[in-house]
Design an enzyme around this catalytic site. Sequence first.
Site, short mmCIF file in Angstrom:
data_model
loop_
_atom_site.label_atom_id
_atom_site.label_comp_id
_atom_site.label_asym_id
_atom_site.label_seq_id
_atom_site.Cartn_x
_atom_site.Cartn_y
_atom_site.Cartn_z
N LYS A 184 -8.35 -2.07 2.23
CA LYS A 184 -9.63 -1.36 2.27
C LYS A 184 -10.83 -2.32 2.32
CE LYS A 184 -7.95 2.84 2.16
NZ LYS A 184 -6.50 2.64 2.37
C1 LIG Z 1 -7.16 9.11 3.86
C2 LIG Z 1 -6.48 8.53 2.67
N1 LIG Z 1 -6.45 9.22 1.53
C3 LIG Z 1 -5.87 8.73 0.42
C4 LIG Z 1 -5.25 7.50 0.42
C5 LIG Z 1 -4.60 7.01 -0.83
O1 LIG Z 1 -5.21 5.86 -1.33
P1 LIG Z 1 -4.51 5.02 -2.50
O2 LIG Z 1 -3.44 4.19 -1.87
O3 LIG Z 1 -5.60 4.21 -3.10
O4 LIG Z 1 -3.96 6.03 -3.46
C6 LIG Z 1 -5.23 6.74 1.58
C7 LIG Z 1 -4.59 5.43 1.60
O5 LIG Z 1 -4.71 4.64 2.47
C8 LIG Z 1 -5.86 7.27 2.74
O6 LIG Z 1 -5.86 6.58 3.88
#
Ligand SMILES: Cc1ncc(COP(=O)(O)O)c(C=O)c1O
Length: 400
Positions: A184
């Site tokens: 990210k």
């Molecule tokens: C659109 C979206 N939502 C949620 C997530 C979940 O993020 P995390 O891995 O921090 O839980 C991601 C992960 O890349 C994502 O791309």
Amino acid sequence: MRSTFLPFAPPFLRDEEVEAVTEVLRSGWLSRGPRTQEFERAFAEHVGSPAALGLNSCTAGLHLSLVVLGIGPGDEVICPTMTFAATVNVVEHVGATPVLVDVCPDTLCIDPEAVEAAITPRTRAVMVVHYGGHPADMGALQDIGRRHGVQIVEDAAHAFPAKVGGEMVGASGRPTSFSFYATKNLTTGEGGMLTGDAETIERARALSLHGIVGDAWDRHSDNGRWSYRVAAPGFKYNMTDVQAALGLVQLGRLDEMQRRRREVARFYREHLGDEPAVLLPVEKEGVESSWHLFPIRLTDVARERCPPPPDAHRTPDLGPMGAVRDRFIDELRRRNIGTSVHYIPVHLHPYYRERYALEPGMFPVAQDAFQRLVSLPIHPGLTDEDLHDVVEAVRGALRP
Ligand SMILES: Cc1ncc(COP(=O)(O)O)c(C=O)c1O
């Protein structure tokens, strides 16, 4: 051709991060503590949110948002199919029913018209994903939410930092979840932040640490007490000080990192804008994208130039265009350029497809986009030479 592999999205870390993490390791305090509190305050201030809660993922923030809103069995939550499965999985976790809808052809963000058409008396919330860091049409979505008494929950995994009408995503007071996963714009390795109004954040804070009320972390410090009270069966979702130390340093040079991302986006636009075989991502009037992703879509010109072999269907649910895209990705890899695809739409994953009897044709925009999408490298570590290599590889791979 490039001689070394260009990774798709490596983390952008320097000695400062290493030193900040080392300091925490030496401090004797590894879990949620003063660094996490400091990061929460700094993040809330940065986005202009009344409050913020450091978590171990964006997924945790999305789950907590639904729990705090009291969404559960019998409720429906409208979600875009063009997203990572985490957005929709959390709806299943609270026992509610996810209702998938299609996305807008230009931004690939949730389509307000499709949302309105999917509303029933059981609809309690809409999960809004700012795809690739480009904010969704919040004006239209808020209007729908108000008219139908439906909550808006923002999945801002990609959208830090992004703006809608001059206001940062996360400033609205609605529950908004950010991701600090390794790829990210700002990373803590794994991690997330939930922003929202003070009451939501306080309830989520207790739920993020077993349901313990009060700031439970300091019960182990020298001014803490051994006693604690569990007010609800919570989860183990807290951020750690090791993660927060990384996040604080990254936040301190966010502007520098974002400047480079925007330069990369501008470079691709300038150098690929005249290439009819690709469609470039947009940045609409009135918003500022975080440029987390640079998702291009192959056009029919790419298919005419590089027709797929007749037996080229390697991935289920991919038509001939998908085969052209897959071969393009292979070609880029051969030229040492790493890419990715965002996303395999949720309706194509076996669990959702089978449980809700979903068919590819039900979401024509997402289905078509999926077969054409390729995310090009975009991150602050890219040199001008890297960018020329990517452009040369893209053009080369699209030659007949
Ligand atoms: C659109 C979206 N939502 C949620 C997530 C979940 O993020 P995390 O891995 O921090 O839980 C991601 C992960 O890349 C994502 O791309």
